[in-house]
Design a protein around this motif. Sequence first.
Motif, mmCIF file in Angstrom:
data_model
loop_
_atom_site.group_PDB
_atom_site.id
_atom_site.type_symbol
_atom_site.label_atom_id
_atom_site.label_comp_id
_atom_site.label_asym_id
_atom_site.label_seq_id
_atom_site.Cartn_x
_atom_site.Cartn_y
_atom_site.Cartn_z
ATOM 1 N N MET A 131 0.866 -1.326 0.116
ATOM 2 C CA MET A 131 -0.034 0.086 -0.093
ATOM 3 C C MET A 131 0.904 1.310 -0.053
ATOM 4 O O MET A 131 1.979 1.420 0.579
ATOM 5 N N PRO A 132 0.457 2.233 -0.737
ATOM 6 C CA PRO A 132 1.129 3.621 -0.730
ATOM 7 C C PRO A 132 1.188 4.320 0.875
ATOM 8 O O PRO A 132 0.450 3.790 1.605
ATOM 9 N N LEU A 133 2.351 4.821 1.041
ATOM 10 C CA LEU A 133 2.526 5.279 2.379
ATOM 11 C C LEU A 133 2.505 6.905 2.300
ATOM 12 O O LEU A 133 3.325 7.399 1.736
ATOM 13 N N TRP A 134 1.677 7.412 3.126
ATOM 14 C CA TRP A 134 1.807 8.905 3.394
ATOM 15 C C TRP A 134 1.745 9.054 4.944
ATOM 16 O O TRP A 134 0.788 8.748 5.385
ATOM 17 N N PRO A 135 2.587 10.105 5.437
ATOM 18 C CA PRO A 135 3.709 10.718 4.557
ATOM 19 C C PRO A 135 4.940 9.686 4.734
ATOM 20 O O PRO A 135 5.220 8.768 5.478
ATOM 21 N N VAL A 136 5.656 9.676 3.597
ATOM 22 C CA VAL A 136 6.863 8.878 3.248
ATOM 23 C C VAL A 136 8.005 9.570 4.110
ATOM 24 O O VAL A 136 8.512 8.545 4.920
ATOM 25 N N TYR A 137 8.053 10.777 4.160
ATOM 26 C CA TYR A 137 9.185 11.461 4.864
ATOM 27 C C TYR A 137 8.333 12.107 6.013
ATOM 28 O O TYR A 137 7.037 12.648 5.974
ATOM 29 N N THR A 138 8.615 11.584 7.275
ATOM 30 C CA THR A 138 7.623 11.842 8.429
ATOM 31 C C THR A 138 8.580 12.985 9.340
ATOM 32 O O THR A 138 7.672 13.689 10.197
ATOM 33 N N GLY A 139 9.710 13.520 9.245
ATOM 34 C CA GLY A 139 10.570 14.572 9.638
ATOM 35 C C GLY A 139 10.957 14.120 11.133
ATOM 36 O O GLY A 139 11.427 14.889 12.071
ATOM 37 N N THR A 140 10.799 12.800 11.639
ATOM 38 C CA THR A 140 11.109 12.378 12.774
ATOM 39 C C THR A 140 12.738 11.819 13.001
ATOM 40 O O THR A 140 13.146 11.527 13.888
ATOM 41 N N ASN A 141 13.427 12.007 11.831
ATOM 42 C CA ASN A 141 14.936 11.519 11.656
ATOM 43 C C ASN A 141 15.052 10.067 12.143
ATOM 44 O O ASN A 141 16.372 9.722 12.391
ATOM 45 N N GLU A 142 14.091 9.398 11.918
ATOM 46 C CA GLU A 142 14.449 7.966 12.124
ATOM 47 C C GLU A 142 14.387 7.124 10.668
ATOM 48 O O GLU A 142 13.513 7.009 9.848
ATOM 49 N N PRO A 143 15.623 6.731 10.318
ATOM 50 C CA PRO A 143 15.692 6.113 8.975
ATOM 51 C C PRO A 143 14.880 4.830 8.871
ATOM 52 O O PRO A 143 14.503 3.940 9.834
ATOM 53 N N HIS A 144 14.530 4.654 7.507
ATOM 54 C CA HIS A 144 13.408 3.786 7.284
ATOM 55 C C HIS A 144 13.369 3.510 5.819
ATOM 56 O O HIS A 144 13.913 4.274 5.161
ATOM 57 N N ASP A 145 12.625 2.630 5.384
ATOM 58 C CA ASP A 145 12.504 1.920 3.894
ATOM 59 C C ASP A 145 11.377 2.508 3.418
ATOM 60 O O ASP A 145 10.774 2.104 2.373
ATOM 61 N N GLY A 146 10.779 3.535 3.766
ATOM 62 C CA GLY A 146 9.250 4.000 3.320
ATOM 63 C C GLY A 146 9.464 4.381 1.783
ATOM 64 O O GLY A 146 8.238 4.313 1.167
ATOM 65 N N ILE A 147 10.585 4.686 1.339
ATOM 66 C CA ILE A 147 10.818 5.062 -0.332
ATOM 67 C C ILE A 147 10.327 3.957 -1.035
ATOM 68 O O ILE A 147 9.650 4.323 -2.144
ATOM 69 N N ASP A 148 10.286 2.734 -0.596
ATOM 70 C CA ASP A 148 9.800 1.755 -1.541
ATOM 71 C C ASP A 148 8.393 1.624 -1.391
ATOM 72 O O ASP A 148 7.888 0.923 -2.385
ATOM 73 N N ARG A 149 7.547 2.599 -0.666
ATOM 74 C CA ARG A 149 6.170 2.610 -0.831
ATOM 75 C C ARG A 149 5.572 3.598 -1.441
ATOM 76 O O ARG A 149 4.378 3.886 -1.288
ATOM 77 N N LEU A 150 6.574 4.155 -2.077
ATOM 78 C CA LEU A 150 5.739 5.410 -2.970
ATOM 79 C C LEU A 150 5.027 4.817 -4.098
ATOM 80 O O LEU A 150 5.172 3.810 -4.563
ATOM 81 N N PRO A 151 3.795 5.322 -4.228
ATOM 82 C CA PRO A 151 2.994 4.875 -5.438
ATOM 83 C C PRO A 151 3.652 5.353 -6.748
ATOM 84 O O PRO A 151 4.612 5.865 -6.728
#
Length: 334
Positions: A1-21
């Motif tokens: 599923m697409p992820l919003w927000p991909v960039y959260t501003g929390t400074n915690e690294p993650h792989d959310g970029i792979d969930r861009l639509p």
Amino acid sequence: MPLWPVYTGTNEPHDGIDRLPPPPPWRAFDGGPVLDPPDEAADTSAVSPDRTHRAETYRATSPTVQLVNAALYLRRPLLVTGPPGTGKSSLVYAVARELCLGPVLRWNITSRSTLHDGLYQYDPLSRLYAARNAPAAEAGIEDHLRLGPLGTALLPYARPRALLIDEIDKSDLDLPNDLLNVLEEGQYEIPELLRTARHAPTAEVMIDGADQRVPVERGRIRSRAFPFVVLTSNGEREFPPAFLRRCVTLRLRQPDDSHLADIVRAHFGEAPDAYAQTLISRFLSRVGGGDLATDQLLNAIYLARSSDLAAESLDELAEQLMPYLGEASQADAF
């Protein structure tokens, strides 16, 4: 599923970029052969203590988070404007760190910068010298050509690269217009390689920021995952409507007291003490008289924490560390 927000501003690294639509149909790119993202340590300057600290301590506001995600979703450049010291250039490092985009590519703009500088550099004189002193088979053109920051960012990486085009408002009047086609099409050609494509269809060329070589087919480079491009501006000039239409625009403001307290906490690891809070209040009271940078406040707080000066001397020193940045206002400050 697409992820919003991909960039959260929390400074915690993650792989959310792979969930861009998938990109909008008019922003889809299909370049190849697909390249793996470079290792974080591939560019030593990109992991310098200064850049690492800026990435870890950046504090994004809610509007910033929303517009960064809009740029990521739309595969559009992000034009960031605002007064000096509001974190315009730090933003790209924070986004790249959180989304694991690898080393940030950086193109510092001057009045002499051209599109060619950002795409690639070619040294014909060194090639001529090499051709005179080496067999023809060893005198390949690719040994005298290196991709620039923009040219590297547009390579067909599996994940987007992060690119900072810093102080675009200092450029020659033609550069924003020259960027239009490249940023719109996500591709460019290297004429020097096109001319040799008949005999050498694939060339291994150096990329910006590292010693790695990548294959370029028949002198043409086309993006696959459009890079996260941040262009910064201090607002010293107006940009053409056609250029603005192709960007997502973020206007940063001077931070308020609570945001400044968060910034101080991020940089020093603890909440502002009483004197730091006094400096924050003084900083905010002076902002209306001219441009002040957050760095100036951080410098004053650091010296207050690190020295044993008396309060009166600290006040005098803090006043000298926080002058207005404009020359006309600077005279009034004293």
